[in-house]
Scaffold this active site. Sequence first.
Site, PDB file in Angstrom:
ATOM      1  N   GLY A 193      -6.848  12.166   0.343  1.00  0.00           N
ATOM      2  CA  GLY A 193      -6.079  11.153  -0.385  1.00  0.00           C
ATOM      3  C   GLY A 193      -4.591  11.219  -0.074  1.00  0.00           C
ATOM      4  CB  SER A 231      -1.847   8.145   3.523  1.00  0.00           C
ATOM      5  OG  SER A 231      -1.981   7.382   2.397  1.00  0.00           O
ATOM      6  CG  ASP A 249      -2.387   4.485   1.188  1.00  0.00           C
ATOM      7  OD1 ASP A 249      -1.733   4.610   0.138  1.00  0.00           O
ATOM      8  OD2 ASP A 249      -3.616   4.612   1.239  1.00  0.00           O
TER       9      ASP A 249
HETATM   10  C1  GLA Z   1      -5.760   4.224  -1.677  1.00  0.00           C
HETATM   11  C2  GLA Z   1      -5.449   2.850  -1.074  1.00  0.00           C
HETATM   12  C3  GLA Z   1      -4.093   2.323  -1.580  1.00  0.00           C
HETATM   13  C4  GLA Z   1      -4.004   2.387  -3.097  1.00  0.00           C
HETATM   14  C5  GLA Z   1      -4.451   3.756  -3.627  1.00  0.00           C
HETATM   15  C6  GLA Z   1      -4.560   3.790  -5.127  1.00  0.00           C
HETATM   16  O1  GLA Z   1      -4.861   5.181  -1.213  1.00  0.00           O
HETATM   17  O2  GLA Z   1      -5.419   2.919   0.328  1.00  0.00           O
HETATM   18  O3  GLA Z   1      -3.894   1.011  -1.112  1.00  0.00           O
HETATM   19  O4  GLA Z   1      -4.731   1.351  -3.694  1.00  0.00           O
HETATM   20  O5  GLA Z   1      -5.699   4.157  -3.092  1.00  0.00           O
HETATM   21  O6  GLA Z   1      -3.329   3.648  -5.708  1.00  0.00           O
END
Ligand code: GLA
Length: 385
Positions: A128, A130, A176
């Site tokens: 999580g 990115s 992200d």
């Molecule tokens: C993921 C998605 C983002 C966002 C987050 C939650 O990271 O890629 O676009 O929606 O979840 O905030």
Amino acid sequence: MSKDHLIEKVLSAHQKNHGQGKTVVILAPGRVNLIGEHTDYNNGFVLPASINFFTCVAGSLNDKNQVSVTALDFDGDVDHFDLKKDIVPTDEQWKNYIRGAFYMLKSMGYSLKGCDLTISGTIPKGAGLSSSASLEVAVLNTLCDLNNIQLSQVEISQIGQQIECDFVGLSCGIMDQLSTACGEESCALLIDCLDHQISHVPIPPSLALMIINSNVKRELSTSGYNDRRKSCELVANKFGVNSLRDLSLDIFLMKKNELPSDASKRAEHVFRENERVLKMVDALKKNDIPLISKLMAESHLSMKDLYEITTPEIDYLVDIISNEIGDKGGVRMTGGGFGGCVIALIPKNLTDKVKKAVNQQYHVKTGLKEDIYICEPACGEKLIG
Ligand code: GLA
């Protein structure tokens, strides 16, 4: 591994396989979201910071119409495809982020030359933080450089988001990609996801960005994520507006009992989370730590009870940390949810105490072992090898 080591590793592997010709090297950071979860695809506000974990891509042109992509982090696995043929997704997800970049640029009408890419990164994958947006942005910037395509970082981010939605299958928002493409040192980014306006918000230097990876496997995260998005869109539709951003909390509250209960909870989270983001910006500017603490606690609770995207292990981690720091810092789950990481914004002199507490308690109760990263807000880079 340090940033310099990562660059050296990728560049030397690339030159070993593809020679010493002109090579572009691009670094794109990961991100951690301080507050504003699942608000981006509702055209709301988010407050992420890009962090000093990176994806590094080295690329050089070849004289063929072929692409080769070497993923050093997947045992040197190589993807090959022909630029004259249709570019289609494969079963191996890592390949799709890269194929998607070629596919999108081609479908926008750019003619792309054959090239070789070598890739590695230090962002923990699937946590999580990115790693995928960072990969998309790094590859897109490399392709723009190799093919003389002029695009702004906001445009690169929008194409990155389209890769996820149209090629990978996650209906994500823009947070992200914008944070990895537009991050700055020492700052968080306040992003208005309605018009993609960004302002940089300094993080008080006394605070550490501590990320605790729960190592909970993120099962059902794609379907759970897409479901949440659908619920929000359902509420917007019921009120006849384009997105929840076009609706006030007061009007929503008057009619919320007429909505399916799940959808109503999801939307309520979004309204209140947007308010918290703006309050958090003020709190950071004033270095108001008790307020930071309160807003992050409320955000976590809302993700637990209204958006229902936390897990018992993540809730436990947040409890351990919040018992240690009280109102001297903030802690909440960060990112899409269903596992992943917790972010703690804490005075630097408390990091050892928090590490120790997590270390002593988390494994005993959950059987899982955490990873802890202390990060700095960082930005991307372009180097010519
Ligand atoms: C993921 C998605 C983002 C966002 C987050 C939650 O990271 O890629 O676009 O929606 O979840 O905030």
